[in-house]
Design a protein around this motif. Structure first.
Motif, short mmCIF file in Angstrom:
data_model
loop_
_atom_site.label_atom_id
_atom_site.label_comp_id
_atom_site.label_asym_id
_atom_site.label_seq_id
_atom_site.Cartn_x
_atom_site.Cartn_y
_atom_site.Cartn_z
N CYS A 20 1.73 17.54 -16.63
CA CYS A 20 2.62 16.11 -16.72
C CYS A 20 3.99 15.96 -16.68
CB CYS A 20 2.21 16.07 -18.39
SG CYS A 20 3.01 17.48 -19.32
N ILE A 22 6.16 17.77 -18.32
CA ILE A 22 7.03 18.41 -19.50
C ILE A 22 7.96 18.99 -18.93
CG2 ILE A 22 6.51 19.29 -21.54
CD1 ILE A 22 4.99 17.28 -22.11
N THR A 72 1.02 18.30 -25.23
CA THR A 72 1.88 16.97 -25.55
C THR A 72 2.26 16.08 -27.13
OG1 THR A 72 -0.72 15.49 -25.34
CG2 THR A 72 1.15 15.13 -23.84
N GLY A 74 2.44 13.48 -29.59
CA GLY A 74 2.08 12.12 -30.16
C GLY A 74 2.37 11.36 -31.39
N THR A 76 4.19 9.03 -33.47
CA THR A 76 4.74 7.57 -33.05
C THR A 76 4.54 7.18 -34.95
OG1 THR A 76 3.42 5.70 -32.16
CG2 THR A 76 1.86 6.99 -32.53
N SER A 77 4.83 5.85 -34.51
CA SER A 77 4.44 4.56 -36.12
C SER A 77 3.54 3.42 -35.98
CB SER A 77 5.22 5.13 -36.85
OG SER A 77 6.65 5.02 -37.06
N ARG A 80 7.80 1.32 -35.11
CA ARG A 80 8.57 2.34 -35.14
C ARG A 80 9.92 1.83 -34.77
NH1 ARG A 80 8.15 7.95 -31.14
NH2 ARG A 80 9.63 9.53 -31.68
N CYS A 119 2.14 5.16 -24.50
CA CYS A 119 1.29 4.58 -26.12
C CYS A 119 1.28 6.04 -26.69
CB CYS A 119 0.48 3.46 -25.47
SG CYS A 119 -0.98 3.64 -25.53
N ASP A 151 -1.42 6.04 -21.08
CA ASP A 151 -1.00 7.49 -22.02
C ASP A 151 -1.64 8.92 -21.12
OD1 ASP A 151 0.81 8.16 -24.64
OD2 ASP A 151 -0.73 10.33 -23.66
N SER A 153 -2.64 11.45 -22.27
CA SER A 153 -4.01 12.30 -22.63
C SER A 153 -5.14 11.46 -23.84
CB SER A 153 -2.90 12.33 -24.42
OG SER A 153 -4.22 12.95 -25.77
N ASN A 206 -0.83 8.86 -15.58
CA ASN A 206 -0.43 9.88 -15.55
C ASN A 206 2.04 8.94 -15.05
OD1 ASN A 206 2.24 12.36 -15.45
ND2 ASN A 206 1.08 14.07 -14.20
N ARG A 223 9.00 4.41 -24.40
CA ARG A 223 9.78 4.69 -25.64
C ARG A 223 9.22 5.99 -25.34
NH1 ARG A 223 10.21 1.76 -30.93
NH2 ARG A 223 8.34 2.26 -30.83
N PHE A 229 10.94 14.71 -19.70
CA PHE A 229 11.67 15.23 -18.14
C PHE A 229 12.73 15.33 -18.45
CE2 PHE A 229 7.93 11.04 -18.68
CZ PHE A 229 6.93 12.24 -18.71
C1 LIG Z 1 6.15 10.68 -28.49
S1 LIG Z 1 4.68 9.80 -27.99
C2 LIG Z 1 6.02 8.42 -27.85
C3 LIG Z 1 4.89 6.94 -28.00
C4 LIG Z 1 5.55 5.47 -28.17
N1 LIG Z 1 5.90 5.37 -27.63
C5 LIG Z 1 6.49 5.64 -29.78
O1 LIG Z 1 7.65 5.97 -29.20
O2 LIG Z 1 6.07 5.41 -30.71
C6 LIG Z 1 4.83 10.31 -26.42
C7 LIG Z 1 3.66 10.32 -25.40
O3 LIG Z 1 3.65 10.24 -24.29
C8 LIG Z 1 3.06 10.68 -23.96
N2 LIG Z 1 3.27 12.15 -22.37
C9 LIG Z 1 3.47 12.65 -22.20
N3 LIG Z 1 4.14 12.84 -20.73
C10 LIG Z 1 3.23 12.09 -19.90
C11 LIG Z 1 3.33 11.72 -18.66
N4 LIG Z 1 3.74 12.15 -18.01
N5 LIG Z 1 2.75 10.58 -18.71
C12 LIG Z 1 1.71 9.75 -19.35
N6 LIG Z 1 2.35 10.40 -20.65
C13 LIG Z 1 2.96 11.02 -20.79
C14 LIG Z 1 2.01 11.57 -24.71
O4 LIG Z 1 0.80 11.93 -24.52
C15 LIG Z 1 3.08 10.59 -25.75
O5 LIG Z 1 1.85 10.24 -26.13
#
Ligand SMILES: C[S@@+](CC[C@H](N)C(=O)[O-])C[C@H]1O[C@@H](n2cnc3c(N)ncnc32)[C@H](O)[C@@H]1O
Length: 288
Positions: A20, A22, A72, A74, A76-77, A80, A119, A151, A153, A206, A223, A229
């Motif tokens: 992913c 990360i 990952t 997640g 969020t709210s 936000r 998301c 997303d 996940s 992804n 966001r 990354f």
């Molecule tokens: C902190 S949340 C952000 C949610 C929302 N965008 C917000 O700002 O409230 C980060 C999200 O990124 C997703 N994520 C991490 N690596 C990813 C990837 N390679 N492709 C898509 N989504 C990814 C995670 O699963 C997680 O749900």
């Protein structure tokens, strides 16, 4: 708790990066220990190496997906950071709709396509839908809005798609009177109303892989994901997002994030306290 050793941290970090994008450095052993603990039990693995080989051998990707779910973040709210949604309501959407209306010869609904990339559990998607609904309620304006939430996940997407949240999750971002207009209470939980749910669709993407949605998006929210990354991957991701965005579209990133310095074809624009990006030449000066 089963301890992870230095060699195991290295192979796991590399596996997670490949899954992913990360990046976890050698100081993140505690995070792997705590987040992968349940999966060790579930798979009857005695060591992190044993679990690693089970994940590598997992042809059906079931374990890989579970690893992604637990690794990952997640967080969020609803609403936000607030200001991106003021920006959407007061500037981006009204200006976009005016431009799009000019291009229409009939009284057809104005098509608007919005992508919430990464998301998580869907709060960002439904917040966007609430803002759009508020704008069009009681106005003669007809908008055909499609909001795509993606997303990596599966667990996050399943929750997003269900549209069911706990009272705590709802109250984190929404005053109760607003919540009452957007959700139906089901026991202790709240389910997003059908009118809002119908504006959204969800799929697994992804962001490390190339994507192609056919039509371009008018607005992209990306966001609080690129923070995980490396710079080189961030650059590739935002280049791809730029290609997925309409020529007069808008990109909204996290309030603590920046893409300046990556040499991208985006021009920063400021609205009150918020910066957003529009397609343009690198180094071009926007309204800051
Ligand atoms: C902190 S949340 C952000 C949610 C929302 N965008 C917000 O700002 O409230 C980060 C999200 O990124 C997703 N994520 C991490 N690596 C990813 C990837 N390679 N492709 C898509 N989504 C990814 C995670 O699963 C997680 O749900």
């Amino acid at each position: 708790m089963i301890p992870i050793n230095t060699d195991e941290i290295k192979v796991w970090s590399s596996l997670i990066y490949n899954l992913c994008g990360i990046c976890l450095d050698e100081t993140k052993g505690y995070l792997l220990e705590s987040r992968l603990g349940n999966l060790l039990n579930e798979t009857n693995s005695q060591t992190f190496s044993e679990l690693y080989f089970k994940v590598k051998a997992d042809g059906a990707n079931v374990l890989r997906r579970k690893v992604i779910d637990v690794l990952t973040t997640g967080e969020t709210s609803f609403f936000r950071d607030t200001s991106p949604f003021d920006l959407l309501r007061n500037k981006i959407l009204p200006e976009l709709i005016d431009r799009r209306k000019k291009g229409l010869t009939t009284v057809l609904p104005v098509p608007i396509r919005i992508w919430s990339a990464a998301c998580s559990t869907g709060q960002e998607v439904y917040t966007i839908a609430m803002v759009v609904r508020e704008m069009i309620q009681g106005s003669p304006l007809k908008i055909d809005v499609q909001i795509t939430g993606t997303d990596i996940s599966d667990q996050a997407l399943a929750k997003a798609s269900s549209g069911v949240y706990t009272r705590f999750e709802v109250e984190r971002g929404l005053p109760l009177d607003k919540a009452k207009k957007c959700f139906t209470q089901q026991g202790d939980n709240f389910k997003i109303n059908d009118e809002i749910r119908s504006m959204a669709s969800f799929q697994r993407i992804n962001l490390m892989d190339p994507f192609d949605f056919g039509n371009k998006f008018d607005i992209i929210f990306c966001r609080n994901v690129a923070i995980y990354f490396q710079e080189k991957d961030k650059k590739i991701l935002f280049e791809r997002l730029g290609r997925a965005l309409a020529a007069d579209g808008a990109l909204i990133i996290g309030s603590t994030e920046s893409i300046s310095g990556l040499g991208l074809n985006f021009v920063p624009q400021r609205y009150l306290r918020t910066v957003f990006y529009q397609p343009g030449k690198p180094g071009e000066v926007g309204h800051l």
